[in-house]
Design an enzyme around this catalytic site. Structure first.
Site, PDB file in Angstrom:
ATOM      1  N   ASP A  33       0.817  -1.225   0.000  1.00 41.04           N
ATOM      2  CA  ASP A  33       0.000   0.000   0.000  1.00 41.04           C
ATOM      3  C   ASP A  33       0.846   1.268   0.000  1.00 41.04           C
ATOM      4  O   ASP A  33       0.324   2.373   0.099  1.00 41.04           O
ATOM      5  CB  ASP A  33      -0.946   0.004   1.203  1.00 41.04           C
ATOM      6  CG  ASP A  33      -0.203  -0.025   2.533  1.00 41.04           C
ATOM      7  OD1 ASP A  33       1.044  -0.050   2.521  1.00 41.04           O
ATOM      8  OD2 ASP A  33      -0.865  -0.009   3.591  1.00 41.04           O
ATOM      9  N   GLY A  34       2.187   1.122  -0.063  1.00 40.10           N
ATOM     10  CA  GLY A  34       3.065   2.298  -0.145  1.00 40.10           C
ATOM     11  C   GLY A  34       3.648   2.709   1.195  1.00 40.10           C
ATOM     12  O   GLY A  34       4.515   3.587   1.250  1.00 40.10           O
ATOM     13  N   GLU A  35       3.197   2.110   2.292  1.00 43.69           N
ATOM     14  CA  GLU A  35       3.759   2.479   3.596  1.00 43.69           C
ATOM     15  C   GLU A  35       5.182   1.940   3.735  1.00 43.69           C
ATOM     16  O   GLU A  35       5.528   0.905   3.158  1.00 43.69           O
ATOM     17  CB  GLU A  35       2.877   1.934   4.726  1.00 43.69           C
ATOM     18  CG  GLU A  35       1.544   2.665   4.812  1.00 43.69           C
ATOM     19  CD  GLU A  35       0.704   2.221   6.008  1.00 43.69           C
ATOM     20  OE1 GLU A  35       1.082   1.237   6.683  1.00 43.69           O
ATOM     21  OE2 GLU A  35      -0.344   2.851   6.250  1.00 43.69           O
ATOM     22  N   ARG A  86      14.381  24.683   0.839  1.00 46.10           N
ATOM     23  CA  ARG A  86      14.026  25.891   0.077  1.00 46.10           C
ATOM     24  C   ARG A  86      12.639  26.399   0.447  1.00 46.10           C
ATOM     25  O   ARG A  86      12.238  27.450   0.010  1.00 46.10           O
ATOM     26  CB  ARG A  86      14.151  25.620  -1.436  1.00 46.10           C
ATOM     27  CG  ARG A  86      15.626  25.471  -1.862  1.00 46.10           C
ATOM     28  CD  ARG A  86      15.772  25.149  -3.323  1.00 46.10           C
ATOM     29  NE  ARG A  86      15.269  23.815  -3.612  1.00 46.10           N
ATOM     30  CZ  ARG A  86      15.242  23.282  -4.838  1.00 46.10           C
ATOM     31  NH1 ARG A  86      15.676  23.988  -5.871  1.00 46.10           N
ATOM     32  NH2 ARG A  86      14.784  22.063  -5.018  1.00 46.10           N
ATOM     33  N   GLN A  87      11.911  25.640   1.284  1.00 47.75           N
ATOM     34  CA  GLN A  87      10.627  26.128   1.819  1.00 47.75           C
ATOM     35  C   GLN A  87      10.894  26.653   3.232  1.00 47.75           C
ATOM     36  O   GLN A  87      10.372  26.146   4.222  1.00 47.75           O
ATOM     37  CB  GLN A  87       9.577  25.013   1.806  1.00 47.75           C
ATOM     38  CG  GLN A  87       9.212  24.607   0.383  1.00 47.75           C
ATOM     39  CD  GLN A  87       8.001  23.697   0.334  1.00 47.75           C
ATOM     40  OE1 GLN A  87       7.069  23.807   1.134  1.00 47.75           O
ATOM     41  NE2 GLN A  87       8.001  22.783  -0.622  1.00 47.75           N
ATOM     42  N   ASP A 160      24.414  33.192  -8.456  1.00 49.05           N
ATOM     43  CA  ASP A 160      23.636  34.336  -7.946  1.00 49.05           C
ATOM     44  C   ASP A 160      24.320  34.826  -6.670  1.00 49.05           C
ATOM     45  O   ASP A 160      25.292  34.224  -6.198  1.00 49.05           O
ATOM     46  CB  ASP A 160      22.169  33.947  -7.680  1.00 49.05           C
ATOM     47  CG  ASP A 160      22.070  32.707  -6.794  1.00 49.05           C
ATOM     48  OD1 ASP A 160      22.902  32.564  -5.878  1.00 49.05           O
ATOM     49  OD2 ASP A 160      21.172  31.882  -7.018  1.00 49.05           O
ATOM     50  N   LYS A 183      22.182  40.030 -12.839  1.00 45.40           N
ATOM     51  CA  LYS A 183      21.218  40.358 -13.889  1.00 45.40           C
ATOM     52  C   LYS A 183      21.086  41.872 -13.975  1.00 45.40           C
ATOM     53  O   LYS A 183      20.903  42.529 -12.955  1.00 45.40           O
ATOM     54  CB  LYS A 183      19.834  39.786 -13.525  1.00 45.40           C
ATOM     55  CG  LYS A 183      19.640  38.380 -13.978  1.00 45.40           C
ATOM     56  CD  LYS A 183      18.198  37.945 -13.800  1.00 45.40           C
ATOM     57  CE  LYS A 183      18.140  36.446 -14.000  1.00 45.40           C
ATOM     58  NZ  LYS A 183      16.990  35.821 -13.417  1.00 45.40           N
TER      59      LYS A 183
HETATM   60  C1  R5P Z   1      18.805  28.482  -5.213  1.00 43.68           C
HETATM   61  O1  R5P Z   1      18.746  29.419  -4.431  1.00 43.68           O
HETATM   62  C2  R5P Z   1      19.728  27.330  -5.021  1.00 43.68           C
HETATM   63  O2  R5P Z   1      20.925  27.735  -4.418  1.00 43.68           O
HETATM   64  C3  R5P Z   1      20.035  26.644  -6.333  1.00 43.68           C
HETATM   65  O3  R5P Z   1      20.669  27.571  -7.194  1.00 43.68           O
HETATM   66  C4  R5P Z   1      18.775  26.173  -6.979  1.00 43.68           C
HETATM   67  O4  R5P Z   1      17.938  25.586  -6.038  1.00 43.68           O
HETATM   68  C5  R5P Z   1      19.081  25.182  -8.064  1.00 43.68           C
HETATM   69  O5  R5P Z   1      17.861  24.732  -8.605  1.00 43.68           O
HETATM   70  P1  R5P Z   1      17.747  24.280 -10.103  1.00 43.68           P
HETATM   71  O6  R5P Z   1      18.846  23.287 -10.373  1.00 43.68           O
HETATM   72  O7  R5P Z   1      16.378  23.673 -10.192  1.00 43.68           O
HETATM   73  O8  R5P Z   1      17.867  25.508 -10.954  1.00 43.68           O
END
Ligand code: R5P
Length: 283
Positions: A33-35, A86-87, A160, A183
């Site tokens: 059942d996935g458990e 990331r959440q 970034d 950017k």
């Molecule tokens: C973003 O802030 C993270 O540091 C990664 O750059 C990002 O999560 C990478 O995600 P993806 O490979 O989906 O672009």
């Protein structure tokens, strides 16, 4: 005693070998059942180390099951890759802060314990744990591997501003320049992206980031740097999440090689964080 969760068996084995500690035999399976089903077959010691990354929801359940078996012991919990990191914020009304919810679910099992994470995406998540916690940094391990490749006129680039701290650490290890991709909006419809200050023409570039998930961020960065005349472009990431066709995207964009750690066990996981974790557990 070291217990390796299903997502971190190889890494747990490597840590146990370095520390010369018992590696417990465990049985993991999924019911029809996935458990999830977990059994720690080896009798438990009083002090336990659980190593389990949580790239999927099922891995979280396995982790809770392991913690429940060890609930009366002193537990050091190592989560090399912490899913949902990331959440870490509520971006829109009605959303949960999932990283906080997970820490809240883990806390009752860690009253006498401690937690070790590796390059957690958002260090603010650590505040949701109620036990001693540390964030291990694998950047220098990746940089050491890069140093062994004999690159020419190297420059480290962060895709970034967010990964700039990692890029700076890597550049310090390699003794080279670093920069991030910025950017610039040229008009309502046009955006140009380029390293903020450093020219990459004719140079070997290494892009450092905490994780590669879909590969979109890195693929865009590779293509841009190649257009700007970079000689060879390498990727170094701690967590190779690599969903779907991420690797295809990266190689189609012209990457020379992808280097990642074994916080997740993938084909590109050629740099082990086991020595880093073993040192933290010894401390
Ligand atoms: C973003 O802030 C993270 O540091 C990664 O750059 C990002 O999560 C990478 O995600 P993806 O490979 O989906 O672009």
């Amino acid at each position: 005693m070291i217990i390796g969760g299903p997502a971190s068996q190889l890494l747990a084995g490597r840590v146990a070998a370095i520390l010369n500690e018992t590696l417990a035999l465990c049985d993991y399976k999924t019911f029809p059942d996935g458990e999830s089903y977990t059994q720690i077959v080896t009798p438990l010691d009083d002090e336990i180390v659980i190593i389990q990354s949580t790239p999927t929801d099922q891995d979280l359940v396995y982790l809770l099951q392991l913690l429940d078996v060890c609930r009366d012991r002193r537990v050091s919990l190592v989560i090399p890759y912490f899913g949902y990191a990331r959440q870490d914020k509520i971006f829109k009304p009605g959303e949960p802060m999932t990283a906080r919810a997970l820490a809240t679910a883990l806390n009752p099992f860690l009253q006498n314990g401690r937690v070790h994470l590796v390059n957690i995406h958002a260090p603010s998540i650590m505040a949701h744990f109620q036990c001693p916690i540390e964030n291990l940094d694998a950047t220098s391990l990746l940089a050491e591997r890069i140093a062994s490749l004999g690159l020419k006129d190297t420059v480290v680039i962060s895709p970034d501003k967010g990964a700039m701290a990692m890029a700076k650490t890597a550049a310090a290890c390699l003794g080279c320049d670093c920069d991030y991709l910025q950017k610039t909006r040229l008009s309502g419809t046009e955006v140009s992206t380029a390293p903020k200050e450093v020219a990459v023409k004719g140079r070997d570039v290494v892009i450092f980031d905490d994780m590669i998930a879909t590969g979109g961020t890195m693929a865009t960065a590779i293509a841009l740097l190649r257009q700007q005349g970079a000689s060879r472009v390498y990727l170094a990431a701690v967590h190779p999440v690599l969903t779907g066709s991420a690797i295809l995207k990266l190689y189609r964009s012209g990457v020379e090689a992808v280097l990642a750690t074994d916080t997740l066990d993938k084909g590109v996981s050629t740099v082990s964080v086991a020595p880093l974790i073993a040192k933290a557990l010894r401390a």
